[in-house]
Structures are given as C-alpha cells and as structure tokens.
Design an enzyme around this catalytic site. Structure first.
Site, short mmCIF file in Angstrom:
data_model
loop_
_atom_site.label_atom_id
_atom_site.label_comp_id
_atom_site.label_asym_id
_atom_site.label_seq_id
_atom_site.Cartn_x
_atom_site.Cartn_y
_atom_site.Cartn_z
N SER A 37 0.84 -1.20 0.00
CA SER A 37 0.00 0.00 0.00
C SER A 37 0.88 1.24 0.00
O SER A 37 1.99 1.23 0.53
CB SER A 37 -0.85 -0.02 1.27
N TYR A 83 -1.82 -0.74 10.95
CA TYR A 83 -2.08 -1.35 9.63
C TYR A 83 -0.90 -1.11 8.69
O TYR A 83 -0.37 -2.02 8.08
CB TYR A 83 -3.37 -0.78 9.03
N LYS A 122 2.27 -3.59 6.79
CA LYS A 122 2.71 -3.63 5.38
C LYS A 122 4.21 -3.41 5.28
O LYS A 122 4.90 -4.09 4.52
CB LYS A 122 1.97 -2.57 4.55
#
Ligand code: NAD
Ligand code: UFG
Length: 359
Positions: free
Chosen positions: A125, A149, A153
């Site tokens: 992302s 979050y 990643k």
C-alpha cells in the site's frame, strides 16, 4: 498458469480473479470471508463463465493451508491479498492486525517454501510511505508508517525482502496500491464495506443511493487547489490488470522488488465529488468538517517504474471510476445479497463440494 489467491473474495481480489480467468489462468481462491461474501465469487463465475476451486480457510491455520497445497500440486504462483485493512480499527485493535497480517503472511510463506512455490505477488500500500509531503512518490521514498495497519505492510515487505535474500529462488513483487476505487463494468462486483465506509468513494456512492444523508469532507484548508485532500485514485480493474503484469515479472525473474500502482495524477475530494455527480447525474450533499487525524494533504504516485519494468499503466480516468462505482452501487444498494455457494471445506474430498452458507 495455476495461481492461488489469498483473499480472492475481497474487493481487489475478486476483480483480479476476473482478469486472471479472462486471461485463461487457472485460479484457486483461499478466503476466510472475514471481510467478504462468497456471493462475490459467484459473481466472478457469472462474469467469466468459468468455475474454480474455493476454500473457506484461514491463513493462520497452517494445517489447513498445507492440505490445500497438497491437494493442488500444480500451483505456480500466489497472489496474497488476504489481510485486515482498516486504518482506524488497526489503531484500536493492533494485536488483531499484527496477528492476522504478519502471521498470515508467515504461515503462507512457510507453506509456499515447503511446497517449493516461490513466486509471490503481495498487496502492499502507499501507506508504507507514511506522512511524506514529497510528491510524486517514488519507490525510493523512505518507508515508515503512522498506524499499525501501515506498519504491518512495512514489516511484511521487510520479511519478504529477507526471504528473497536468503533464498534466491524466491521471486516477489510487492505492489503498492494508491487509492483503489471503481468496480467491474458489469456492475456485478464492487466494493462492499461493512458498516459506515471509511473511504471516500464508497461513502459518496452510499450518499448517492440514499443510504447516507451527506458526505463529510475532512478539512478545507489544505494547501491544495481547492483546500481539500488530494489522492491518486486508481480504477480497480486497472489495478487488477497490474497483478497480471506482476505475475509475468515474478515468473520470469528472481529477487524482490516493489512497484507503485497509481495513475500519477492527484484529484481533490471536491473534484471527485463533482466527477461522481456528473457520472451519476445526482447531487451529493456535503459539509466540511475537521481534518481527519493522520491525513496528509497530497499523495500521488510516480508510477513510471511499473510502466518501464512491468509494462503496466492505468488506463481509466475519473469518469469511468465514478460511472462504474455508481452502476455497482445502484444495482446492489445493499452490496452482495445473501446467497449460497459451493465451497470446499478442509478434508472434503476434492470432487465432493459442500454447500456453504454465508451468515
Ligand atoms: P478486502 O477486505 O475486501 O479483501 C481482503 C480479503 O482477505 C477478504 O476477503 C477477507 O475475508 C480475506 N482475509 C482476511 N484475513 C484472512 C485470513 N487470515 N485468511 C483468509 N482470508 C483472509 O480488502 P481489499 O480492499 O480487497 O484489499 C486487498 C489487499 O490490498 C489487502 O491486503 C489490503 O491491505 C491491500 N490494500 C487495499 C487498499 C484499499 O484501499 N482497498 C489499499 C492499499 C492496499
Ligand atoms: N475523505 C473525506 N470524507 C470521507 C472519507 C475520506 O473527506 O468520508 C477524504 C480524506 O480526508 C482524504 C480523501 O478523502 O483526503 C481520501 O480518503 P480515503 O479514506 O478514501 O483514502 P486514504 O488516502 O485516507 O487511505 C486509503 C486507504 C489506506 C491506504 C491509502 C493508500 O484507506 O488504507 O489509501 O493506499 F493506505
């Protein structure tokens, strides 16, 4: 090729399934349906006229994943979409995010290694770039994230880099998506968020269909063309096609690399609202509210590496993004309906599918 797809029932996964099937690939979907509905896969079959094997399985369950690999000896590559993705939720329940996203990836890679499947495309992302104000963002921009979050990643990218370094047979592409929006042009599959949407486009379309009264625009004093936040919105079908290009790359090369998937163009919140109003021929009531904590003013990609090294570039603009979103939302005001689908369960003989009921 035979491609195993984790999280294939989700928003981006389902669109990628369509592109892969249309390209003649064989796919196997593994999803625990924690954030998706089996009906999405029914629709994928409807769009493509093709069937495929679906496993209702959790990546955290290594035994189950091993059985899937045992049953499917011919897997050439994996596309790994499965993960939790809500920024705000990740701040509230970080352990769930670290366990699901990190452990899920570790289990997947361990099983892939055991079965000598070493071609992987990973859903990363733009959030890995943190709160940078340097645009356009290239893949060399410093990594770092502002929430759990995003940190999953970044950590997963580091783990994958270490795996590829330790064993040069691995080939891994990490795709850093910017802001995926839109839906398949059939209007059969699209984004179906649970509860109140966090993201702009599903919120706008739920206002348009009458599910929500008005859009709240977070901040009007950013240093941008009209004071509202600017993002690089990318049509989900363009994004899905990027995975096919990445697969070509990982099956031809070794090592790990990361690619931005975006259009390279920034659009403001107000510009997106206007594009949607034109596409849907509707007025979207909105009001300005405080900026959302953690939001940056401007974020858009330099997608030239994906252009030169993957041979990929986005083709669809805001009109298609909004028209396709609206077609999906208008045709499916409540998202995917409750339906049944044939899903393979653990230990079920491969030719005796069981009926799966979505709850
Ligand atoms: P999604 O939630 O629609 O799809 C993810 C799928 O993974 C869901 O079907 C869910 O049920 C499944 N899943 C989650 N944990 C699982 C587990 N442990 N085992 C098996 N299945 C599991 O999300 P999406 O928008 O399609 O995103 C796909 C990937 O792309 C995610 O990794 C996400 O972080 C990443 N991404 C998404 C966006 C975005 O804005 N949509 C942006 C950048 C990156
Ligand atoms: N916005 C509003 N109102 C809303 C929702 C969003 O004004 O109801 C604004 C935001 O402030 C921002 C823009 O619309 O300026 C886009 O916001 P989104 O929530 O749609 O997207 P973000 O850029 O904040 O984040 C998304 C994903 C992240 C991912 C990031 C980059 O939610 O997980 O794109 O891929 F990391």
């Amino acid at each position: 090729m035979t491609i195993l797809i984790t999280g294939g029932a989700g928003y981006i996964g389902s669109h990628t399934c369509v592109e892969l099937l249309n390209n003649g690939e064989t796919i196997i979907v593994v999803d625990n349906f924690s954030n998706s509905k089996p009906e999405a896969l029914n629709r994928v079959q409807q769009i493509t006229g093709k069937t495929f094997r679906i496993y209702d399985a959790d990546l955290l369950d290594k035994k189950q994943l091993r059985e899937i690999f045992l049953e499917n000896e011919d897997i050439d590559a994996v596309i790994h979409f499965a993960g939790l993705k809500a920024v705000g939720e990740s701040v509230a329940v970080p352990l769930s995010y670290y366990r699901n996203n990190i452990n899920g990836t570790l289990v997947l890679c361990e099983v892939m290694q055991e079965f000598t499947v070493k071609n992987l495309v990973f859903s990363s992302s733009a959030t890995v770039y943190g709160a940078t104000d340097q645009v356009p963002i290239t893949e060399n921009s410093p990594l770092g994230s502002t929430n759990p979050y995003g940190r999953t990643k970044v950590m997963i990218e580091q783990i994958l880099g270490d795996i590829a370094f330790a064993d040069p047979d691995w080939s891994i592409a990490s795709l850093r998506y910017f802001n995926p929006v839109g839906a398949h042009e059939s209007g059969l599959i699209g984004e179906d968020p649970h509860g109140i949407p966090n993201n702009l486009m599903p919120f706008i379309s739920q206002v348009a269909v009458g599910k929500r009264e008005e859009l709240h625009i977070f901040g009007r004093e950013y240093n941008t063309r009209d004071g509202t936040g600017v993002r690089d919105y990318i049509h989900v079908v363009d994004l899905a096609k990027g995975h096919l290009k990445a697969l070509e790359k990982v099956t031809a090369m070794k090592g790990m690399d990361a690619y931005n998937l975006g259009t390279g163009k920034g659009l403001s919140v107000l510009e997106m609202v206007m594009a949607f109003e034109n596409a849907a021929n509707k007025t979207i009531p909105f009001r300005f509210t405080e900026p959302r904590p953690g939001d940056v003013a401007v974020c858009y990609a330099d997608p030239s590496k994906a252009g030169s090294q993957l041979g990929w570039q986005a083709e669809r603009g805001p009109e298609a993004m909004c028209k396709d979103t609206w077609r999906w939302q208008r045709n499916n005001p409540s998202g995917y309906d409750r339906k049944t689908l044939t899903v393979y369960k653990e230990k079920t003989p491969r030719h005796e599918p069981v009926e799966f009921f979505n709850s």
